[in-house]
Structures are given as C-alpha cells and as structure tokens.
Design an enzyme around this catalytic site. Structure first.
Site, PDB file in Angstrom:
ATOM      1  N   GLU A  41      27.497  55.141  43.672  1.00 43.52           N
ATOM      2  CA  GLU A  41      28.907  55.097  43.143  1.00 43.52           C
ATOM      3  C   GLU A  41      29.055  56.422  41.970  1.00 43.52           C
ATOM      4  O   GLU A  41      28.320  56.556  41.281  1.00 43.52           O
ATOM      5  CB  GLU A  41      28.981  53.496  42.302  1.00 43.52           C
ATOM      6  CG  GLU A  41      30.420  53.374  41.751  1.00 43.52           C
ATOM      7  CD  GLU A  41      30.398  51.855  41.188  1.00 43.52           C
ATOM      8  OE1 GLU A  41      31.558  51.482  40.918  1.00 43.52           O
ATOM      9  OE2 GLU A  41      29.324  51.137  40.898  1.00 43.52           O
ATOM     10  N   LYS A 111      37.555  50.466  45.505  1.00 44.21           N
ATOM     11  CA  LYS A 111      37.060  49.377  45.018  1.00 44.21           C
ATOM     12  C   LYS A 111      37.874  48.270  44.740  1.00 44.21           C
ATOM     13  O   LYS A 111      38.714  48.462  44.020  1.00 44.21           O
ATOM     14  CB  LYS A 111      36.096  49.980  43.910  1.00 44.21           C
ATOM     15  CG  LYS A 111      35.216  48.795  43.433  1.00 44.21           C
ATOM     16  CD  LYS A 111      34.299  48.993  42.143  1.00 44.21           C
ATOM     17  CE  LYS A 111      33.325  48.266  41.670  1.00 44.21           C
ATOM     18  NZ  LYS A 111      32.645  48.621  40.623  1.00 44.21           N
ATOM     19  N   CYS A 145      29.872  48.782  45.256  1.00 45.34           N
ATOM     20  CA  CYS A 145      29.355  48.103  44.270  1.00 45.34           C
ATOM     21  C   CYS A 145      29.495  46.388  44.104  1.00 45.34           C
ATOM     22  O   CYS A 145      29.076  45.960  44.973  1.00 45.34           O
ATOM     23  CB  CYS A 145      29.367  48.606  42.803  1.00 45.34           C
ATOM     24  SG  CYS A 145      28.343  47.969  41.474  1.00 45.34           S
TER      25      CYS A 145
END
Length: 267
Positions: A41, A111, A145
């Site tokens: 990330e 994300k 993530c």
C-alpha cells in the site's frame, strides 16, 4: 503464473527514492521468473503519508510517477501492481494501480473502506466494489488493505469471477491475525487466490508486521515470516481455483434470498 510479492522495509518517503527501490525489486522479481510484482500500500510515497509527502506523491492517474512505473514494467517485462495516492480534483484517494508488462494501465482501484484517522484524515473513500482486469489468462481483482477484512468485499470478487485478488497493504501490529488467519480464510471461503504484500518496520509511530502472504483457494498459503525486506514467490494456477470451487462449492451453495432485507447497520 509466477508472482512476486514485495515485503518492503520502511524508509524515506521521497518519491524518486521509492521509485528507484521499486525498479531494483522489479529487476529481481523478473530475474526470478515472476510475471507480476505486487508491492505494498502506498508504494509511491510510503505509509502513512505526512502532508509534505502526500503533496509530493499525489497525482492524477496519468501523472509522471505512474508513467515511471509503466517504464519500469516495460524495462523488465513484468506486470506491476503498486499503491499510490491518486489526486482527482480536490479529492485524494488511497489507490492501487495495475500496469501490464508492456506498461499499459490495466486497472485502477480506490480503497473503499478507510481505516481510522490515518486514512480518513487524508483520503476520500472509493465507490467501486469490484475492479478487475485480465492478466494473461487470469482474471485479477484489486482491493487495498482494510478492504480485505470485509468478507462481502472478497465474496463479491469471487462471485464476479476473480481468480487472483491483489491486495497491497500496510498491516500494523497488533493485528497480525489479519495476515495469519483472515487472509487465508478469505481465500478459502471465496475460492480465489489472495496476494497480500505488506511493509515491515516502524514509520510515523506505526509498527508494520510484514507477514506478506499468498493464500490459495484450497486452504494452503505461503507467508514470509522473516521480519526483513524481500520477495515472496508463489505459483498461481487457475486449475487450483476451478478444483476448489468444485470441492468446496460455497459460491454455488449460497442462499442469498435468506439475507435480503437485513439492516444496513447495527443499532
């Protein structure tokens, strides 16, 4: 397909420095026979991003840092999945970008599930659940993530036909259980591979736990246990996905009609 996941040591957030490191790792991965490199990330900029680093690293999807990553992919003939801060107007997204071995942008994902103030104070949430691309004969999907900790996010990819889910991460202690337990469980229950590439070391008051993992849909997985920088190599076989979906037919045996009408939130 052989893939390489880069467990990266925390260091300087300087973008040229990080791109130089990515170039060297791409060379190593290609020499090891990998066709895809998965980086953590915020590969460009580092994690967490302080305001100055965010200003340096954030750019539109066709910005110069992305072009440099595309050039790295072309130079070594390896596809690259990396994290980066995508600027779109006044908003900045915690994004991951997949480029082909020819340097062509295949997919970009923002994300959707932001983790605490470390994310919410810097980024806007993405609003696309399933982002996919074809890489060779494989259907690959992208999450970032915290997204992988939501079973419905991974299940959506399984239902959409994703065979390999790429998850750049910045997993911190004390949440080692995510890499050790949740990631293999997600791969098994949604019948796909998950490549989960993490940082290692301390930065910005956060202690990243490494444990970079490639989990398979048959209940097996590989983890880089060494608390150091390095590559985790794994073979991705679509036949394993097909067999797992026959042997453990969760996707086929679901009864979604039982879950309709449930409340959107607790309380």
């Amino acid at each position: 397909m052989r893939i390489a996941c880069w467990q990266a040591a925390c260091g300087s957030p300087d973008v040229p420095h990080l791109l130089g490191r990515l170039r060297e790792v791409a060379r190593q991965a290609a020499e090891a026979g990998a066709e895809l490199l998965v980086a953590p990330e915020m590969t460009v900029g580092g994690y967490p991003l302080r305001p100055a680093a965010l200003a340096q690293a954030s750019e539109p999807v066709d910005g110069p840092h992305g072009l440099e990553v595309a050039a790295i992919a072309r130079e070594f003939g390896i596809a690259v999945l990396h994290g980066w801060p995508e600027r779109d107007g006044d908003a900045v997204y915690n994004a991951s970008r997949l480029v082909s071995a020819e340097g062509v942008l295949l997919a970009n994902y923002r994300k959707a599930h932001l983790f605490g103030e470390v994310d919410r104070s810097r980024f806007a949430p993405g609003d696309h659940g399933v982002v996919q691309a074809k890489l060779g004969e494989l259907t690959v999907g992208l999450l970032v993530c915290y997204d992988v900790e939501f079973p419905e996010a991974v299940r959506a990819h399984g239902l959409a036909g994703t065979e390999l889910l790429l998850v750049p991460t910045a997993l911190m202690r004390p949440w080692d259980v995510v890499a050790r337990t949740l990631v293999p469980a997600r791969a098994f229950e949604s019948q796909l591979y998950i490549a989960y590439a993490n940082w290692i070391g301390e930065r910005g008051g956060l202690d990243f736990c490494g444990l970079t993992t490639v989990a398979a849909p048959d209940g097996t997985w590989l983890t880089r246990e060494e608390p150091t920088e390095g590559l985790l190599l794994a073979e991705i076989d679509p036949a394993v996905v097909a067999k797992a979906r026959l042997d453990t037919p969760y996707l086929h045996d679901r009864r979604p009609e039982l879950y309709r009408g449930l409340p959107d939130r607790l309380g």
